[in-house]
Motif scaffolding. Structure first.
Motif, PDB file in Angstrom:
ATOM      1  N   GLN A  76       2.340 -10.772   1.470  1.00 41.43           N
ATOM      2  CA  GLN A  76       2.231  -9.366   1.842  1.00 41.43           C
ATOM      3  C   GLN A  76       3.660  -8.844   1.911  1.00 41.43           C
ATOM      4  O   GLN A  76       4.482  -9.378   2.662  1.00 41.43           O
ATOM      5  CB  GLN A  76       1.537  -9.187   3.194  1.00 41.43           C
ATOM      6  CG  GLN A  76       1.539  -7.759   3.710  1.00 41.43           C
ATOM      7  CD  GLN A  76       0.702  -6.820   2.857  1.00 41.43           C
ATOM      8  OE1 GLN A  76      -0.442  -7.117   2.527  1.00 41.43           O
ATOM      9  NE2 GLN A  76       1.262  -5.668   2.505  1.00 41.43           N
ATOM     10  N   VAL A  86       6.944   0.870   0.655  1.00 43.80           N
ATOM     11  CA  VAL A  86       5.970   0.251  -0.247  1.00 43.80           C
ATOM     12  C   VAL A  86       5.340  -0.932   0.452  1.00 43.80           C
ATOM     13  O   VAL A  86       6.030  -1.782   1.005  1.00 43.80           O
ATOM     14  CB  VAL A  86       6.644  -0.213  -1.551  1.00 43.80           C
ATOM     15  CG1 VAL A  86       5.659  -0.997  -2.425  1.00 43.80           C
ATOM     16  CG2 VAL A  86       7.205   0.977  -2.309  1.00 43.80           C
ATOM     17  N   SER A  87       4.049  -0.982   0.419  1.00 45.30           N
ATOM     18  CA  SER A  87       3.298  -2.103   0.974  1.00 45.30           C
ATOM     19  C   SER A  87       2.400  -2.630  -0.136  1.00 45.30           C
ATOM     20  O   SER A  87       1.739  -1.860  -0.843  1.00 45.30           O
ATOM     21  CB  SER A  87       2.466  -1.622   2.166  1.00 45.30           C
ATOM     22  OG  SER A  87       1.651  -2.668   2.657  1.00 45.30           O
ATOM     23  N   ALA A  88       2.369  -3.951  -0.307  1.00 38.81           N
ATOM     24  CA  ALA A  88       1.538  -4.515  -1.373  1.00 38.81           C
ATOM     25  C   ALA A  88       1.224  -5.975  -1.070  1.00 38.81           C
ATOM     26  O   ALA A  88       2.012  -6.664  -0.435  1.00 38.81           O
ATOM     27  CB  ALA A  88       2.239  -4.407  -2.718  1.00 38.81           C
ATOM     28  N   ARG A  89       0.069  -6.400  -1.543  1.00 39.65           N
ATOM     29  CA  ARG A  89      -0.281  -7.819  -1.471  1.00 39.65           C
ATOM     30  C   ARG A  89      -0.222  -8.361  -2.885  1.00 39.65           C
ATOM     31  O   ARG A  89      -0.839  -7.794  -3.813  1.00 39.65           O
ATOM     32  CB  ARG A  89      -1.669  -8.019  -0.873  1.00 39.65           C
ATOM     33  CG  ARG A  89      -2.070  -9.481  -0.721  1.00 39.65           C
ATOM     34  CD  ARG A  89      -3.421  -9.608  -0.074  1.00 39.65           C
ATOM     35  NE  ARG A  89      -3.421  -9.128   1.282  1.00 39.65           N
ATOM     36  CZ  ARG A  89      -4.391  -8.375   1.801  1.00 39.65           C
ATOM     37  NH1 ARG A  89      -5.421  -8.012   1.068  1.00 39.65           N
ATOM     38  NH2 ARG A  89      -4.320  -7.978   3.065  1.00 39.65           N
ATOM     39  N   ALA A 238       1.054  -4.123   7.817  1.00 34.62           N
ATOM     40  CA  ALA A 238       0.992  -3.942   6.368  1.00 34.62           C
ATOM     41  C   ALA A 238      -0.103  -4.849   5.841  1.00 34.62           C
ATOM     42  O   ALA A 238      -0.074  -6.070   6.043  1.00 34.62           O
ATOM     43  CB  ALA A 238       2.332  -4.288   5.711  1.00 34.62           C
ATOM     44  N   ALA A 240      -2.257  -5.242   2.223  1.00 34.28           N
ATOM     45  CA  ALA A 240      -2.346  -4.773   0.821  1.00 34.28           C
ATOM     46  C   ALA A 240      -1.462  -3.534   0.688  1.00 34.28           C
ATOM     47  O   ALA A 240      -0.285  -3.577   1.027  1.00 34.28           O
ATOM     48  CB  ALA A 240      -3.785  -4.533   0.432  1.00 34.28           C
ATOM     49  N   THR A 241      -2.004  -2.418   0.232  1.00 40.98           N
ATOM     50  CA  THR A 241      -1.165  -1.228   0.022  1.00 40.98           C
ATOM     51  C   THR A 241      -1.112  -0.318   1.242  1.00 40.98           C
ATOM     52  O   THR A 241      -0.467   0.729   1.205  1.00 40.98           O
ATOM     53  CB  THR A 241      -1.691  -0.412  -1.174  1.00 40.98           C
ATOM     54  OG1 THR A 241      -3.051  -0.066  -0.906  1.00 40.98           O
ATOM     55  CG2 THR A 241      -1.605  -1.219  -2.466  1.00 40.98           C
ATOM     56  N   SER A 242      -1.742  -0.724   2.309  1.00 40.36           N
ATOM     57  CA  SER A 242      -1.807   0.125   3.488  1.00 40.36           C
ATOM     58  C   SER A 242      -0.750  -0.287   4.511  1.00 40.36           C
ATOM     59  O   SER A 242      -0.631  -1.468   4.848  1.00 40.36           O
ATOM     60  CB  SER A 242      -3.194   0.009   4.110  1.00 40.36           C
ATOM     61  OG  SER A 242      -3.225   0.630   5.367  1.00 40.36           O
TER      62      SER A 242
END
Lengths: 331, 177
Positions: A76, A86-89, A238, A240-242
């Protein structure tokens, strides 16, 4: 302007870490480095300090025991560059997103959870020396389990991506473990007693929380104060994208989703004015659902000494078999 | 300006060592110096700052080796306050910000020189907002200049006398073989 009175304590010594190995790139750029001959188990803690002078683009990745398959890990990411967040998994074990000619500095806490997952929490900064920086934090977990760490591989995304001057240092914790509790029967709370934590002390409380059939939320209480409203909490989450935050009049720094486990690492301290403060980073897994959670708790009351820590679940028997809690005395 | 002058010490092979412990106890100050250091590229220090504000809202900066010019540093920060998460980059080395008078921040800062000689700091700043509420900020700072060693650390407030009585700064050195 007043003078500050200086108090020195030359006899105090803080137990911490020792350098296990270091690798510095000289001569010519290379594509990977490896630490071998290791023998670290679930009771150990490692810190990897990576100082990467990038020779190409792409993110260097951290692997364990020669399991160099990116899709065997999930991370993550939480990144801030200027005003952009930016947030991402991602299905990989990248440590930081290097760009050509960038300098990248990453501090990585490495651990095997009590149920055998290889996890690491890293905090990184990418900079160029003449302009602005970016924050890059990654919380990562393997999808496989192992019983010990025998080697670590750091692989650049581009050929010869580690330029001359790059340096990698591996440290092992040598500090004293004052409590090590393994849960053999599902329980609602775990108590660590007989403590003597004062303003001069600093402890790390870390471990693996395994949840049962319900999501587990666990508080860290001090002494006999188990009233939620006696604490405040601020969270940064954080998933995934949230990315978002929350604040509440409560205390629940450690969480795990139903039927999954989380690794957490919390620094526990009494401030100079006597507030009890907990800084807790939690990696929630199933690995494919790894999240980054950062929670800070403070007490509304003052304490002079902490004699007891209570980890208490919101739901009955929410701390499942195999959960493990270690209290480490740094000073 | 307050200043702690440290005697030279033999290198400790393992463990972390407290090398400075400064508490403001007489009257508020604008800055605190920790001098006589000799922190090389192989060494890391942890600064724990317990700051009480004394002059309203103020930022606090971290400088090294008397290079007390904010434009010689950059910081990226991310703020989590209740449900709001925001970020920004600034041309200074801010490592804490107190939003109102008589408030307290507790800041953990890892400090190091990279192998290329750039100053790096990673700070976690927990801020009291009054009435028990808190938020936090992560500040990551770097220098645009390089150095061979960190000989002095200066904590400087934006506002005069903004480091109030009861503030405390502890510096630990992480030693290694």
């Amino acid at each position: 302007m007043g003078d500050a009175f200086l108090k020195m304590n030359k006899t105090k010594k803080l137990q911490g870490y020792e350098l296990v190995a270091e690798i510095e790139v000289s001569g010519s750029a290379i594509s990977s480095v490896e630490f071998t001959g290791l023998a670290f188990g679930k009771e150990d803690d490692l810190i990897l300090v990576s100082d990467v002078v990038a020779n190409g683009a792409g993110a260097p990745s951290l692997y364990v025991n020669n399991n160099i398959v990116a899709t065997n890990y999930y991370r993550q990411l939480l990144q801030a560059a200027g005003t952009s967040i930016v947030s991402a998994r991602v299905n990989s074990s990248a440590m930081i997103d290097a760009t050509p000619s960038s300098q990248n500095f990453v501090i990585t806490n490495i651990k095997l959870t009590n149920n055998g997952y290889f996890v690491f929490q890293n905090k990184g900064i990418r900079f160029y020396g003449t302009s602005s920086n970016s924050i890059q934090d990654n919380f990562t977990s393997s999808v496989f389990t192992i019983s010990s760490i025998t080697s670590l591989q750091i692989v650049s995304a581009s050929v010869n991506g580690f330029n001359i001057g790059s340096k990698f240092m591996l440290y092992k914790r040598t500090a004293e473990v004052v409590a090590d509790v393994v849960v053999n029967t599902a329980t609602t709370s775990v108590e660590i007693t007989g403590l003597d934590i004062d303003k001069e002390s600093e402890y790390v409380l870390q471990g693996t929380l395994i949840a049962g059939a319900s999501t587990a939320e666990v508080s860290i209480y001090t002494n006999e104060e188990t009233n939620q409203t006696s604490y405040y909490q601020q969270a940064l989450l954080a998933a995934a994208t949230s990315v978002g935050g929350s604040r509440g009049n409560g205390n629940a720094p450690i969480t795990a989703q139903a039927s999954t486990s989380s690794f957490f690492k919390a620094v526990v301290k009494i401030t100079n004015s006597g507030n009890f403060v907990v800084r807790c980073d939690t990696s929630r897994a199933l690995p494919a659902s790894v999240t980054l959670q950062r929670r800070y708790n403070t007490s509304l009351f003052a304490v002079s000494v902490v004699n007891k820590l209570t980890l208490q679940s919101f739901v009955a028997n929410g701390i499942n078999i195999g959960s493990r809690f270690q209290l480490i005395k740094l000073k | 300006m307050s200043e702690a002058v440290l005697s030279r010490r033999s290198k400790v092979v393992e463990g972390m060592e407290l090398i400075a412990d400064i508490e403001v106890i007489e009257s508020a100050v604008t800055s605190v110096d920790i001098a006589g250091l000799g922190i090389g590229k192989d060494e890391e220090v942890l600064l724990i700052s317990d700051i009480i504000s004394n002059a309203g809202a103020s930022s606090y900066y971290l400088f090294i080796n008397d290079n007390n010019v904010n434009t010689n540093y950059y910081s990226q920060f991310i703020v989590a306050t209740n449900t709001s998460v925001t970020a920004a980059s600034i041309n200074e080395n801010r490592y804490a910000r107190i939003v109102s008078n008589n408030r307290r921040n507790v800041v953990y800062t890892d400090i190091r020189l990279t192998n290329s000689g750039y100053f790096n700091s990673q700070s976690e700043d927990v801020r009291s907002l009054g009435t028990g509420e808190i938020d936090f900020v992560e500040w990551y700072g770097t220098s645009i200049f390089t150095a061979a060693a960190i000989n002095k650390i200066t904590i400087m407030a934006q506002i005069a006398s903004a480091i109030g009585v009861g503030s405390r700064f502890q510096l630990y050195k992480r030693a290694g073989v």
